[in-house]
Design a protein around this motif. Structure first.
Motif, PDB file in Angstrom:
ATOM      1  N   GLU A 358      -4.841  14.064  -8.524  1.00 30.06           N
ATOM      2  CA  GLU A 358      -5.104  12.677  -8.895  1.00 30.06           C
ATOM      3  C   GLU A 358      -3.857  11.855  -8.572  1.00 30.06           C
ATOM      4  N   LEU A 359      -4.035  10.645  -8.100  1.00 31.27           N
ATOM      5  CA  LEU A 359      -2.875   9.808  -7.815  1.00 31.27           C
ATOM      6  C   LEU A 359      -2.084   9.575  -9.098  1.00 31.27           C
ATOM      7  N   PRO A 360      -0.763   9.667  -9.038  1.00 38.72           N
ATOM      8  CA  PRO A 360       0.069   9.497 -10.244  1.00 38.72           C
ATOM      9  C   PRO A 360      -0.002   8.068 -10.792  1.00 38.72           C
ATOM     10  N   ASP A 361       0.619   7.903 -11.944  1.00 35.22           N
ATOM     11  CA  ASP A 361       0.753   6.593 -12.572  1.00 35.22           C
ATOM     12  C   ASP A 361       1.321   5.592 -11.560  1.00 35.22           C
ATOM     13  N   THR A 362       0.640   4.447 -11.429  1.00 35.73           N
ATOM     14  CA  THR A 362       1.057   3.458 -10.415  1.00 35.73           C
ATOM     15  C   THR A 362       1.790   2.261 -11.011  1.00 35.73           C
ATOM     16  N   SER A 363       2.264   2.377 -12.263  1.00 34.52           N
ATOM     17  CA  SER A 363       2.933   1.240 -12.892  1.00 34.52           C
ATOM     18  C   SER A 363       4.267   0.914 -12.221  1.00 34.52           C
ATOM     19  N   LYS A 364       4.789   1.861 -11.411  1.00 34.19           N
ATOM     20  CA  LYS A 364       6.013   1.597 -10.653  1.00 34.19           C
ATOM     21  C   LYS A 364       5.776   1.843  -9.163  1.00 34.19           C
ATOM     22  N   ALA A 365       4.568   1.501  -8.732  1.00 28.65           N
ATOM     23  CA  ALA A 365       4.203   1.663  -7.324  1.00 28.65           C
ATOM     24  C   ALA A 365       4.127   0.298  -6.639  1.00 28.65           C
ATOM     25  N   TRP A 366       4.062   0.338  -5.310  1.00 30.93           N
ATOM     26  CA  TRP A 366       3.994  -0.879  -4.493  1.00 30.93           C
ATOM     27  C   TRP A 366       2.886  -0.696  -3.463  1.00 30.93           C
ATOM     28  N   ALA A 367       2.146  -1.757  -3.180  1.00 32.88           N
ATOM     29  CA  ALA A 367       0.998  -1.650  -2.277  1.00 32.88           C
ATOM     30  C   ALA A 367       1.054  -2.694  -1.174  1.00 32.88           C
ATOM     31  N   ASN A 368       0.495  -2.319  -0.020  1.00 30.59           N
ATOM     32  CA  ASN A 368       0.381  -3.236   1.124  1.00 30.59           C
ATOM     33  C   ASN A 368      -0.967  -2.972   1.799  1.00 30.59           C
ATOM     34  N   ASN A 369      -1.758  -4.026   1.998  1.00 32.40           N
ATOM     35  CA  ASN A 369      -3.105  -3.875   2.541  1.00 32.40           C
ATOM     36  C   ASN A 369      -3.139  -3.698   4.052  1.00 32.40           C
ATOM     37  N   THR A 370      -2.100  -4.138   4.744  1.00 29.63           N
ATOM     38  CA  THR A 370      -2.162  -4.205   6.202  1.00 29.63           C
ATOM     39  C   THR A 370      -1.585  -2.981   6.906  1.00 29.63           C
ATOM     40  N   MET A 371      -0.771  -2.206   6.229  1.00 26.73           N
ATOM     41  CA  MET A 371      -0.158  -1.026   6.847  1.00 26.73           C
ATOM     42  C   MET A 371      -1.177   0.091   7.054  1.00 26.73           C
ATOM     43  N   ASN A 372      -0.960   0.888   8.109  1.00 28.40           N
ATOM     44  CA  ASN A 372      -1.732   2.125   8.232  1.00 28.40           C
ATOM     45  C   ASN A 372      -0.900   3.283   7.668  1.00 28.40           C
ATOM     46  N   LEU A 373      -1.439   4.496   7.718  1.00 24.82           N
ATOM     47  CA  LEU A 373      -0.767   5.634   7.082  1.00 24.82           C
ATOM     48  C   LEU A 373       0.558   5.961   7.770  1.00 24.82           C
ATOM     49  N   GLU A 374       0.610   5.839   9.102  1.00 23.66           N
ATOM     50  CA  GLU A 374       1.861   6.130   9.826  1.00 23.66           C
ATOM     51  C   GLU A 374       2.947   5.128   9.437  1.00 23.66           C
ATOM     52  N   GLN A 375       2.594   3.851   9.362  1.00 20.13           N
ATOM     53  CA  GLN A 375       3.560   2.831   8.960  1.00 20.13           C
ATOM     54  C   GLN A 375       4.001   3.042   7.509  1.00 20.13           C
ATOM     55  N   CYS A 376       3.055   3.517   6.703  1.00 23.92           N
ATOM     56  CA  CYS A 376       3.369   3.787   5.293  1.00 23.92           C
ATOM     57  C   CYS A 376       4.415   4.900   5.192  1.00 23.92           C
ATOM     58  N   GLU A 377       4.227   5.960   5.980  1.00 21.98           N
ATOM     59  CA  GLU A 377       5.196   7.060   5.977  1.00 21.98           C
ATOM     60  C   GLU A 377       6.567   6.584   6.437  1.00 21.98           C
ATOM     61  N   GLU A 378       6.593   5.783   7.479  1.00 22.96           N
ATOM     62  CA  GLU A 378       7.864   5.299   8.001  1.00 22.96           C
ATOM     63  C   GLU A 378       8.581   4.427   6.981  1.00 22.96           C
ATOM     64  N   PHE A 379       7.815   3.571   6.298  1.00 23.08           N
ATOM     65  CA  PHE A 379       8.394   2.722   5.257  1.00 23.08           C
ATOM     66  C   PHE A 379       9.002   3.580   4.150  1.00 23.08           C
ATOM     67  N   CYS A 380       8.267   4.604   3.753  1.00 24.68           N
ATOM     68  CA  CYS A 380       8.714   5.466   2.656  1.00 24.68           C
ATOM     69  C   CYS A 380       9.952   6.269   3.064  1.00 24.68           C
ATOM     70  N   ARG A 381       9.967   6.746   4.309  1.00 21.58           N
ATOM     71  CA  ARG A 381      11.089   7.555   4.779  1.00 21.58           C
ATOM     72  C   ARG A 381      12.395   6.749   4.772  1.00 21.58           C
ATOM     73  N   LYS A 382      12.311   5.453   5.073  1.00 19.31           N
ATOM     74  CA  LYS A 382      13.500   4.611   5.147  1.00 19.31           C
ATOM     75  C   LYS A 382      13.952   4.105   3.782  1.00 19.31           C
ATOM     76  N   ASN A 383      13.098   4.228   2.789  1.00 24.21           N
ATOM     77  CA  ASN A 383      13.429   3.735   1.449  1.00 24.21           C
ATOM     78  C   ASN A 383      13.776   4.936   0.566  1.00 24.21           C
TER      79      ASN A 383
END
Length: 824
Positions: A358-383
């Motif tokens: 199950e997806l974890p608690d999202t109270s400290k999560a961030w969302a973006n509607n326009t990114m795809n999964l590859e862009q999401c991974e790249e964003f996460c890797r750099k942060n």
């Protein structure tokens, strides 16, 4: 006479207009106690009512088909003390409730920025009470609506959420009790922190998380809990507001989603043929429903040996392992940490894909509607703060959701539904891949092992494989610990008589202590017991998949030659009959504890009959099969005789009648027919035994059994004579029954429910969802028909009595446990 006739003809249109006015209210009209406002087709009514046993009067909305099912209350915090209340509607479109002295108790004069020209008050077919312009039905132009102020029912068309501009919040809140509709401790709302998610709160504390929107439904839903196809679900999030709403797609049935005073969320569907509400689903179904039960980077499995375990690549923060007995006290050391530290700067970190979390608690999560999964991974890797990422929309495989803190509140499902990628060091990822490959090779080798191992072990492994295959068809894992015989022998001091807790028809039960200190109860089946291999297999396969706070937990089993043992959690207070039938111990059970036990057994049965993935008929529900933990919480045990129903099956028949006389329904004892209503009958017997402290069989010289005695006193209006003397003479903190009218009323209600449960005809007995509503005072009580009792001389001739002996006294019922064998 002619004059009277003309007057009648003159005033008749006025009376007709007055009656039709109750479909719509205009300025100057009012509703007095006894009058109602009705929706166009009569689905809902508004008027005055008294909840449960309360004498206070409230203005509420209820279903016409079930006028005790109140879905909205106006004056939750300001009751009317008598029947002189008046609900008025003025020229400004304001609703106001006044008492007999013209004191204002409640008003709709809130959040009003406009004044209507021709206001009317209308109750719509979906339960929404609205102030609007006479000829304007556009919802955007409503001046006031009850849907903006929900109570304990989440009706189709309602929304929960928040206006981000004004800060106004829409949320569901429980009643304080079945007699008091004022706002209770629990609420269903949207937590807008991080990425919004639906949660249940107790005060300010989150106690359950339904999850965030995944483009289809809420992420906390288990894979098998598919949304009802008769509903559509909507989630809206923009700069102005965020909310969740459901709409009904068919008007042919009535359904509601309600929160009870204890914070339990359930969907009910109205069964017109039976004229009753039936439970369709329950949100909080197992141990893992408890928010934060496990710590950071731990996943919860309700069908595991222990509920909490570290995710791959993580190790416990503390070397002290935690099991079931410590989950109530979550310390700061709970949870896990990465085995290998991250090295964000060189960009070598990777992500491990999980498919069943199950997806974890999202109270400290961030969302973006326009990114795809590859862009999401790249964003996460750099942060460097990013700990995990996933698709925002699981259906379309689009969007990006990233976690910027430790991962908490994770449940592991038996099937995959949404992919979650968790950050780990590269070296750790490589090691995990090697381990997974090694485990795959080990599985291939295991298939060949039975060819060379001794016959006994080969049979055991083959049996376990067969259970796994038949139960899940290779789609589910049966998580069950197989204990070796030496371990159990050591834990029980070689099955010492000192460790013996009791003995029943299927063998003996021993207390044991494992090396790590865990206390266990060992059910050792006797070689000549009535429970054979089929019953043993039945009990194992059923209990390992049934997880509920009111069901005993199975840790594992042990098989060696003819030895078959079941390893359960140890419950120190033993069984219910140890208390209610003992003249000294029954003094510890005041009415509050007894009602708590009745309620807990009912919830366990409701889970078995309606809320678990399997529909289970217990077939041997009795006082000795109700175990009690440290806090006197009841847990249903002994599933050796249980039967599983599939699909729409509601009844079955057998020539092999097994169970316990005194608790057995007549249709089962005489004809071998059993159903959920068979368990309901047994539950009714249990209620009467808990109230009276007496066994059902051989009650007195006057009446052959307790049911007969209870029925006679009920018909004579003397039901209070049933109450256990230990309750009547209670001293100390708990008031005696005779000095507490509320307790007396509650006991009478329980006796009524018990007699409804033990009626002769199965179709006359309520189901367990109705039983719980009646016990809580949330449903009208019907008058029962004569119970289905029978006298001992009518028992079938083939009978084997249970050997209910122990060192001190029986911990099982001394009713007869019988087995009628098929002819060969």
């Amino acid at each position: 006479m002619e004059v009277l006739m003309y007057l009648a003809l003159f005033f008749l249109p006025i009376f007709i207009l007055k009656a039709s006015a109750l479909k719509i209210i205009t300025p100057g009209d009012s509703i007095r106690d006894g009058e109602t406002l009705e929706s166009d087709n009569g689905t809902f009514q508004l008027g005055f009512f008294s909840p449960g046993d309360s004498k206070n009067r409230y203005v509420g909305i209820w279903y016409r088909v079930s006028n005790t099912t109140v879905v909205w209350v106006a004056n939750r915090e300001g009751p009317v003390s008598d029947k002189n209340g008046v609900l008025s509607f003025d020229d400004n479109g304001i609703l106001a409730l006044f008492n007999a002295t013209n004191g204002l108790l409640w008003s709709s004069n809130t959040r009003r920025s406009r004044t209507p020209r021709e206001p009317v008050l209308k109750l719509f077919e979906w339960g929404n009470l609205v102030v609007k312009e006479m000829n304007d039905d556009n919802p955007l132009n409503y001046y006031w609506e009850s849907f903006d102020y929900p109570c304990d029912n989440f009706l189709p068309g309602m929304k929960i959420g928040k206006n981000l501009v004004t800060g106004f919040e829409y949320y569901i809140s429980s009643w304080k009790s079945s007699d008091d509709p004022s706002q209770g401790q629990y609420s269903l709302r949207i937590d807008t922190r991080g990425f919004p998610q639906v949660v249940v709160k107790k005060g300010s504390e989150t106690v359950f998380r339904a999850g965030s929107w995944d483009g289809h439904y809420l992420s906390g839903r288990k894979p098998e809990d598919n949304p009802n196809p008769l509903y559509s679900y909507h989630f809206v999030m923009n700069q102005n507001e965020v909310y969740f709403r459901s709409e009904i797609l068919s008007s042919s049935f009535i359904s509601r989603y309600a929160m009870n005073p204890f914070g339990l969320m359930q969907r009910f569907i109205w069964h017109e043929g039976r004229r009753e509400w039936q439970t369709f689903s329950t949100a909080q179904t197992d141990l893992c429903s408890t928010y934060g039960l496990c710590g950071s980077y731990e996943s919860c499995r309700s069908d595991g040996f222990t509920p909490c375990s570290c995710l791959e690549g993580f190790v416990p923060k503390s070397s002290t392992s935690r099991g079931l007995n410590s989950t109530d006290d979550m310390s700061d050391t709970a949870g896990c940490v990465r085995r290998t530290a991250l090295d964000c700067k060189d960009g070598s970190d990777g992500f491990l894909k999980h498919t069943r979390l199950e997806l974890p608690d999202t109270s400290k999560a961030w969302a973006n509607n326009t990114m795809n999964l590859e862009q999401c991974e790249e964003f996460c890797r750099k942060n460097c703060s990013c700990t995990a990422y996933a698709n925002l929309n699981v259906k379309e495989k689009t969007g990006c959701l990233v976690w910027l803190d430790e991962l908490i509140d994770i449940t592991e499902f038996s099937e995959g539904r949404q992919d979650l990628y968790i950050r780990l060091a590269k070296s750790e990822l490589d090691q995990i891949q090697r381990n997974r490959k090694s485990k795959g090779n080990q599985k291939a080798v295991t298939i060949a092992i039975p060819i060379i191992v001794p016959m006994g072990l080969m049979v055991t492994m083959g049996l376990l494989y067969k259970w796994k295959r038949n139960q899940g068809k290779n789609k589910e894992k049966m998580e069950l610990t197989i204990f070796d015989f030496a371990t159990i022998a050591n834990a029980t001091n070689n099955f010492s008589s000192v460790n013996k807790l009791g003995q029943g028809g299927f063998g003996s039960v021993y207390k044991g202590v494992l090396k790590e200190g865990r206390e266990i109860a060992v059910k050792r089946l006797s070689k000549d017991s009535g429970q054979g291999l089929d019953e043993f297999k039945n009990e194992v396969t059923l209990i390992v998949k049934l997880q509920h706070r009111n069901l005993v937990k199975l840790f594992g089993c042990c098989i060696k030659g003819y030895e078959r043992m079941l390893i359960y959690e140890y419950l120190p207070n033993k069984s219910l009959d140890n208390f209610i039938f003992d003249k000294e111990r029954n003094k510890f059970l005041d009415w509050q504890r007894r009602f708590h036990i009745i309620d807990g057994i009912a919830r366990g049965l409701l889970y078995l009959h309606h809320d678990s993935r399997l529909r289970i008929i217990h077939r041997d529900l009795k006082a000795s099969n109700i175990l009690l933990d440290n806090n006197m919480n009841p847990k249903i045990s002994d599933f050796g005789l249980a039967r599983m129903f599939g699909g729409d099956q509601t009844e079955d028949k057998t020539r092999r009648v097994v169970g316990t006389y005194g608790y057995m329904s007549p249709e089962y004892a005489f004809h071998g027919r059993f159903s959920m209503k068979s368990d309901v009958f047994s539950f009714g017997v249990l209620i009467l035994e808990i109230i009276t402290g007496k066994r059902n069989r051989g009650y007195s010289d006057l009446d052959n059994n307790l049911l007969q005695h209870a029925w006679r006193l009920w018909t004579e209006g003397r039901s209070l004579e049933l109450i256990d003397k230990a309750l009547v003479h209670t001293d100390g903190d708990a008031a005696a029954v005779g000095s507490n009218t509320c307790i007396t009323t509650e006991i009478i209600r329980c006796i009524n429910v018990a007699l409804l449960c033990v009626q002769q005809r199965p179709e006359d007995r309520p189901n367990m969802s109705s039983v719980l509503l009646m016990l809580g005072g949330e449903s009208t009580l019907l008058q029962p028909n004569q119970p289905g009792y029978f006298i001992e001389k009518d028992l079938p001739p083939l009978m084997a009595a249970a050997d209910c002996r122990s060192q001190e006294q029986s911990i099982c019922s001394n009713e007869f446990t019988i087995t009628v064998l098929d002819a060969r």
